[in-house]
Design an enzyme around this catalytic site. Structure first.
Site, short mmCIF file in Angstrom:
data_model
loop_
_atom_site.label_atom_id
_atom_site.label_comp_id
_atom_site.label_asym_id
_atom_site.label_seq_id
_atom_site.Cartn_x
_atom_site.Cartn_y
_atom_site.Cartn_z
N ARG A 132 -34.27 96.48 -21.99
CA ARG A 132 -34.92 95.65 -20.96
C ARG A 132 -36.42 95.95 -20.86
O ARG A 132 -37.00 95.97 -19.77
CB ARG A 132 -34.29 95.86 -19.56
CG ARG A 132 -32.84 95.54 -19.46
CD ARG A 132 -32.57 94.05 -19.66
NE ARG A 132 -31.24 93.72 -19.22
CZ ARG A 132 -30.15 93.87 -19.96
NH1 ARG A 132 -30.23 94.33 -21.20
NH2 ARG A 132 -28.96 93.55 -19.46
N SER A 171 -28.33 92.04 -12.61
CA SER A 171 -28.30 93.50 -12.41
C SER A 171 -29.59 93.92 -11.70
O SER A 171 -30.68 93.60 -12.18
CB SER A 171 -28.25 94.23 -13.74
OG SER A 171 -27.11 93.88 -14.46
N GLU A 194 -34.19 97.25 -12.42
CA GLU A 194 -34.45 96.43 -13.60
C GLU A 194 -35.33 95.25 -13.14
O GLU A 194 -36.13 94.72 -13.89
CB GLU A 194 -33.12 95.90 -14.16
CG GLU A 194 -33.28 95.17 -15.44
CD GLU A 194 -32.19 94.15 -15.69
OE1 GLU A 194 -32.30 93.46 -16.69
OE2 GLU A 194 -31.26 94.02 -14.89
N1 EPU Z 1 -18.03 99.18 -13.38
C1 EPU Z 1 -17.50 99.80 -12.28
N2 EPU Z 1 -17.25 99.04 -11.18
C2 EPU Z 1 -17.50 97.72 -11.15
C3 EPU Z 1 -18.05 97.08 -12.27
C4 EPU Z 1 -18.31 97.83 -13.38
O1 EPU Z 1 -17.25 101.01 -12.28
O2 EPU Z 1 -17.24 97.09 -10.12
C5 EPU Z 1 -18.28 99.99 -14.59
C6 EPU Z 1 -17.11 99.84 -15.57
O3 EPU Z 1 -16.90 101.09 -16.15
C7 EPU Z 1 -17.68 98.90 -16.61
C8 EPU Z 1 -19.14 99.30 -16.59
O4 EPU Z 1 -19.45 99.57 -15.22
O5 EPU Z 1 -17.10 99.10 -17.86
C9 EPU Z 1 -20.06 98.25 -17.16
O6 EPU Z 1 -19.94 97.07 -16.39
P1 EPU Z 1 -20.35 95.67 -17.03
O7 EPU Z 1 -19.69 95.48 -18.32
O8 EPU Z 1 -20.18 94.62 -15.99
O9 EPU Z 1 -21.88 95.84 -17.42
P2 EPU Z 1 -23.12 96.55 -16.72
O10 EPU Z 1 -23.47 97.75 -17.51
O11 EPU Z 1 -22.90 96.73 -15.27
C10 EPU Z 1 -24.84 95.33 -18.25
C11 EPU Z 1 -26.07 94.51 -18.11
C12 EPU Z 1 -25.70 93.09 -17.72
C13 EPU Z 1 -24.81 92.51 -18.81
C14 EPU Z 1 -23.58 93.39 -18.95
C15 EPU Z 1 -22.68 92.98 -20.09
C16 EPU Z 1 -27.79 96.08 -17.42
C17 EPU Z 1 -28.67 96.56 -16.32
N3 EPU Z 1 -26.94 95.11 -17.10
O12 EPU Z 1 -24.24 95.43 -16.97
O13 EPU Z 1 -26.90 92.33 -17.67
O14 EPU Z 1 -24.44 91.17 -18.50
O15 EPU Z 1 -23.98 94.76 -19.23
O16 EPU Z 1 -23.29 93.29 -21.29
O17 EPU Z 1 -27.87 96.58 -18.54
C18 EPU Z 1 -28.63 91.64 -16.19
O18 EPU Z 1 -29.39 92.28 -16.91
O19 EPU Z 1 -29.03 91.02 -15.18
C19 EPU Z 1 -27.22 91.62 -16.51
C20 EPU Z 1 -26.33 91.00 -15.75
#
Ligand code: EPU
Length: 338
Positions: free
Chosen positions: A166, A238, A334
């Site tokens: 990012r 995010s 972010e």
């Molecule tokens: N998780 C929890 N509780 C929750 C949701 C998630 O513990 O309620 C944990 C789980 O272990 C899950 C992990 O968080 O496996 C990752 O969650 P998720 O796959 O939803 O992804 P994220 O890391 O929270 C990132 C990006 C998103 C992108 C997703 C999918 C960043 C800051 N965010 O989120 O990007 O869509 O991966 O690749 O890196 C954005 O940048 O606005 C965005 C939405």
């Protein structure tokens, strides 16, 4: 439409949080020449400039005392096509998902995992948007810009953009100095797919390699199930980046939380999902004024009911403090504070 100017203008429909902040001046333009004309004018008057896409990654902390610019440069054109590589150029004002839709429809591979991310092409190249194992830097070839101070064009090769998670040169050493006018992408005519992300793994079991459109459809379904629709519930996606922590800190945490999700970056660093840290702090659904931690994905702060910038900032600070107090980990926005 030629250059349009508005004064004391509400930015409510130009930021996905839906905050009712005002800009002293709001200007849209359709061409690079118009942009150069505007830049000369605002630089001569020494006005502050902020260039926005659709405002999907911004938190306006107050009214903006200056000129907000928005690109209406909208074109998608082929530069070259072979059996392997497709080179496509898109204007900065093209809606990012319109670009993804057009590429998937032609079965050009590369941006299908990035489907349905709110925003526009220019901002995507500044922010290095990413999702489901893909970051946009992997398909960017060149970024075409105009230097604000001189009005001169400059083309950045992808290697010059200093892309990171990012992150890009346009957010760091060259922040506020260049405006992206177009981006040149390199896509693949043959399937090059990334199905490593949890729910996308199901597509691996298909008898045939999934098409770009099938992957796009799956990504859209995942996003719709987890993330709020900006038109219905304001947010900036995010709110925080996922923190990268020293491996030793991670190992210590894993002694107490053996189910801690993580992604090993290298021998000395581990990335931990901020969503997990926030959930462990018991903050899912936590409200402050009109702002709330989104129930289905706690990495997202939503404008639940007439939130003000102060509500969102206070809630963000509370989340950061809770995570720091419980885990000794700092998480950083972010979202860009303006
Ligand atoms: N998780 C929890 N509780 C929750 C949701 C998630 O513990 O309620 C944990 C789980 O272990 C899950 C992990 O968080 O496996 C990752 O969650 P998720 O796959 O939803 O992804 P994220 O890391 O929270 C990132 C990006 C998103 C992108 C997703 C999918 C960043 C800051 N965010 O989120 O990007 O869509 O991966 O690749 O890196 C954005 O940048 O606005 C965005 C939405």
């Amino acid at each position: 439409m030629p250059i349009t100017r508005r004064y004391n203008y509400s930015l409510r429909s130009h930021n996905t949080f839906g905050l009712d902040v005002k800009a002293s001046q709001f200007i849209t333009y359709d061409t690079v020449d118009e942009l150069i004309t505007i830049l000369k004018e605002v630089c001569d008057k020494h006005q502050h400039i902020l260039h926005i896409g659709c405002g999907s990654n911004l938190l306006f902390t107050k009214d903006f005392d200056g000129t907000v610019l928005h690109s209406n440069i909208k074109f998608i054109e082929y530069v070259s096509r072979s059996n392997q590589e497709i080179i496509v150029r898109a204007g900065s004002g093209v809606v990012w998902d319109d670009f993804c839709a057009a590429m998937a429809q032609q079965n050009h591979y590369g941006c299908e995992n990035l489907s349905y991310i709110p925003g526009e092409v220019g901002a995507a190249a500044v922010q290095n948007i990413g999702a489901y194992g893909v970051e946009v830097e992997t398909i960017i070839k060149e970024v075409e810009t105009i230097e604000i101070a001189t009005g001169q064009p400059r083309v950045f090769q992808v290697e010059e953009c200093e892309y990171g998670y990012r992150d890009s040169i346009f957010k760091n050493s060259l922040k506020g100095q260049y405006i992206v006018t177009a981006v040149v992408f390199s896509l693949s005519a043959t399937p090059v797919v990334n199905l490593d992300y949890g729910q996308l793994k199901d597509l691996r079991s298909l008898a045939q390699m999934p098409t770009a459109q099938e992957i796009r459809d799956a990504v859209i379904a995942i996003r719709k199930s987890k993330l709020p629709e900006p038109s219905q519930l304001g947010s900036a996606g995010s709110f925080f980046k996922n923190p990268v922590v020293p491996a030793e800190l991670f190992r210590n945490l894993a002694l107490s939380y053996n189910e801690i999700p993580h992604f090993v970056i290298n021998e000395s660093e581990v990335k931990i999902p901020a969503a997990w840290l926030i959930e462990q702090c018991g903050l899912k659904g936590k409200c402050y004024g009109g702002a709330a931690v989104y129930e289905k994905q706690p990495l997202i702060i939503v404008n639940k009911c007439h939130a003000t910038p102060a509500h969102i900032m206070q809630l963000a600070s509370l989340i950061q403090k809770s995570v720091r107090d419980k885990f000794n980990i700092n998480i950083y926005p972010e979202v860009n504070y303006i």
